[in-house]
Write a protein that holds these residues in place. Structure first.
Motif, PDB file in Angstrom:
ATOM      1  N   ARG A  79       0.841  -1.212   0.000  1.00 23.72           N
ATOM      2  CA  ARG A  79       0.000   0.000   0.000  1.00 23.72           C
ATOM      3  C   ARG A  79       0.873   1.259   0.000  1.00 23.72           C
ATOM      4  NH1 ARG A  79      -5.284  -1.270   1.044  1.00 23.72           N
ATOM      5  NH2 ARG A  79      -5.605  -3.338   1.927  1.00 23.72           N
ATOM      6  N   LYS A  80       1.944   1.227   0.796  1.00 25.62           N
ATOM      7  CA  LYS A  80       2.859   2.360   0.859  1.00 25.62           C
ATOM      8  C   LYS A  80       3.543   2.561  -0.503  1.00 25.62           C
ATOM      9  CE  LYS A  80       6.806   4.158   3.398  1.00 25.62           C
ATOM     10  NZ  LYS A  80       7.873   3.904   4.339  1.00 25.62           N
ATOM     11  N   TYR A  81       4.012   1.461  -1.099  1.00 24.55           N
ATOM     12  CA  TYR A  81       4.655   1.520  -2.411  1.00 24.55           C
ATOM     13  C   TYR A  81       3.698   2.114  -3.441  1.00 24.55           C
ATOM     14  CZ  TYR A  81       7.012   0.000  -6.655  1.00 24.55           C
ATOM     15  OH  TYR A  81       7.626  -0.025  -7.891  1.00 24.55           O
ATOM     16  N   LEU A  82       2.461   1.640  -3.428  1.00 19.15           N
ATOM     17  CA  LEU A  82       1.456   2.126  -4.362  1.00 19.15           C
ATOM     18  C   LEU A  82       1.207   3.618  -4.157  1.00 19.15           C
ATOM     19  CD1 LEU A  82      -0.190   0.824  -6.609  1.00 19.15           C
ATOM     20  CD2 LEU A  82      -1.991   0.382  -4.944  1.00 19.15           C
ATOM     21  N   ASP A  83       1.146   4.045  -2.919  1.00 25.05           N
ATOM     22  CA  ASP A  83       0.938   5.459  -2.613  1.00 25.05           C
ATOM     23  C   ASP A  83       2.122   6.297  -3.099  1.00 25.05           C
ATOM     24  OD1 ASP A  83      -0.719   7.524  -1.429  1.00 25.05           O
ATOM     25  OD2 ASP A  83       0.891   7.713   0.069  1.00 25.05           O
ATOM     26  N   GLU A  84       3.335   5.776  -2.924  1.00 25.45           N
ATOM     27  CA  GLU A  84       4.536   6.489  -3.369  1.00 25.45           C
ATOM     28  C   GLU A  84       4.599   6.601  -4.891  1.00 25.45           C
ATOM     29  OE1 GLU A  84       7.632   4.161  -1.601  1.00 25.45           O
ATOM     30  OE2 GLU A  84       7.359   5.037   0.388  1.00 25.45           O
TER      31      GLU A  84
END
Length: 151
Positions: A79-84
């Motif tokens: 989720r963090k990767y996708l947000d970044e």
């Protein structure tokens, strides 16, 4: 889509789909085709991407049922990767939507005729090549006029 980034684009799309809901590999392939118009995504392309995402901690596998089918779901790291990478993701989705609309406007027919031309080009006469060149130049001129708002 540009070939060098193709797998990167698929990684983002797969993460985005898994953010919405956990899915099996086959479901991911079906959704890539049905939702995004990616023609016949192969297991040979999708499963290595899933393995890479799992290895990098972006997704995890949940087993279910008698046959122990793998159900993939996104992790917090995913989720963090996708947000970044949300800007790149939205650009990929925008590009896919443009390709889908282009196909609906006759893009597939254009692609097929270009393939035909490339296949027979060496056997065309000089006169056929001159006629083809004139048609291509006129066609591209008319397309540019349409894009610029002219007739």
């Amino acid at each position: 889509m540009e070939r060098p980034k193709y797998k990167g684009h698929l990684k983002l799309l797969i993460l985005y789909m898994l953010k919405e809901k956990p899915q099996h590999g086959y479901g991911i392939m079906s959704e890539l085709e049905n939702r995004y118009g990616i023609p016949s995504p192969s297991a040979g392309a999708i499963y290595p991407i899933l393995s890479s995402l799992k290895r990098n901690g972006l997704i995890e596998v949940v087993r279910e049922g008698k046959r122990e089918k793998k159900l993939y779901q996104i992790t917090e790291s995913g989720r963090k990767y996708l947000d970044e990478h949300k800007d790149e993701l939205f650009e990929v989705i925008r590009m896919i939507e443009s390709f889908k609309e282009f196909r609906s406007l006759g893009g597939n027919e254009l692609k097929e005729v270009i393939k035909e031309v490339l296949k027979v080009l060496p056997s065309l006469t000089r006169e056929q090549k001159i006629a083809l060149s004139k048609e291509i130049i006129e066609f591209t001129r008319r397309i540019r006029l349409i894009i610029l708002g002219g007739n």
